[in-house]
Design an enzyme around this catalytic site. Structure first.
Site, mmCIF file in Angstrom:
data_model
loop_
_atom_site.group_PDB
_atom_site.id
_atom_site.type_symbol
_atom_site.label_atom_id
_atom_site.label_comp_id
_atom_site.label_asym_id
_atom_site.label_seq_id
_atom_site.Cartn_x
_atom_site.Cartn_y
_atom_site.Cartn_z
ATOM 1 C CB CYS A 1 10.019 -1.487 8.931
ATOM 2 S SG CYS A 1 9.147 -0.028 9.539
ATOM 3 C CG HIS B 1 6.535 -0.873 4.381
ATOM 4 N ND1 HIS B 1 7.102 -2.016 4.898
ATOM 5 C CD2 HIS B 1 6.815 0.112 5.285
ATOM 6 C CE1 HIS B 1 7.673 -1.742 6.053
ATOM 7 N NE2 HIS B 1 7.525 -0.453 6.307
ATOM 8 C CD GLU B 2 7.182 3.794 4.102
ATOM 9 O OE1 GLU B 2 6.827 4.264 5.200
ATOM 10 O OE2 GLU B 2 8.194 3.068 3.972
ATOM 11 C CG HIS C 1 4.467 2.825 8.668
ATOM 12 N ND1 HIS C 1 4.749 2.240 9.869
ATOM 13 C CD2 HIS C 1 5.497 2.474 7.846
ATOM 14 C CE1 HIS C 1 5.889 1.563 9.792
ATOM 15 N NE2 HIS C 1 6.362 1.683 8.564
#
Ligand code: CO
Length: 197
Positions: A105, A151-152, A155
């Site tokens: 990341c 993953h994004e 966030h």
């Protein structure tokens, strides 16, 4: 840097924020205005992602707590055609199966670890004009993009990939986390939001 942009404001010069910046822990707000400022901000996000040589970047990673991320999963391999994509107000439905992938990341430089993710799912999102889209992604069938978007999307909910690590995995990266915490303290004079487990 602990920038907390007010809802309608996007920075002219977005800069990457790193762990343990508190904005990385904040659930981001939905985008409701699909205007030229939004489009210009997404272009600036691509520039940051390219500078940092990433395959994905979420708005909280540049201090903007809004449900936006950009990807270019083709950047992983040399010689592949770029595939820049913008994802606004994304959500995942009908997840199936699990898969494990070694992730990193941009907000956690120097840390890599295997993370368990969904293998197949449908993602819904809006484009820069606010139009709705959906796509089925299958990591097992070779769609690396399926890892990137999971993953994004994390966030945007204030979750980072390190949250998914086992106690043993966390032990292996603890030293590096402490280094990042020290750098943040030196740069900002603040403790930020370190992982406590
Ligand atoms: Co990330």
């Amino acid at each position: 840097m602990d920038k907390t942009a007010s809802p309608a404001e996007y920075p002219d010069q977005p800069a990457l924020v790193r762990y343990p910046a508190p904005v990385l822990r904040r659930p981001a707000a939905a985008v409701t205005l699909f205007d030229a400022q939004l489009a210009a901000f997404c272009q600036r996000m691509f520039a940051v992602m390219e500078d940092e040589r990433g395959v994905g970047l979420a708005a909280p990673q540049v201090g903007v707590s809004r449900r936006i991320f950009v990807t270019d999963h083709a950047r992983r391999k040399d010689g592949e055609e770029p595939c820049p994509r913008v994802w606004i107000n994304p959500r995942i439905v009908s997840p199936e199966g699990t898969t494990v992938y070694e992730e990193g990341c941009l907000s956690f430089p120097g840390i890599y670890a295997k993370v368990k993710r969904h293998d197949r799912f449908t993602i819904h999102w809006q484009d820069l004009a606010g139009a709705e889209h959906s796509e089925n992604l299958d990591v097992g069938a070779g769609q690396f993009l399926g890892i990137v978007v999971q993953h994004e999307l994390d966030h945007l909910d204030g979750t980072v990939f390190v949250d998914h690590l086992t106690a043993v995995q966390l032990g292996l990266v603890r030293k590096r986390l402490k280094e990042l915490e020290k750098t943040y303290r030196e740069e900002t004079g603040k403790a930020g939001s370190p992982i406590r487990r």
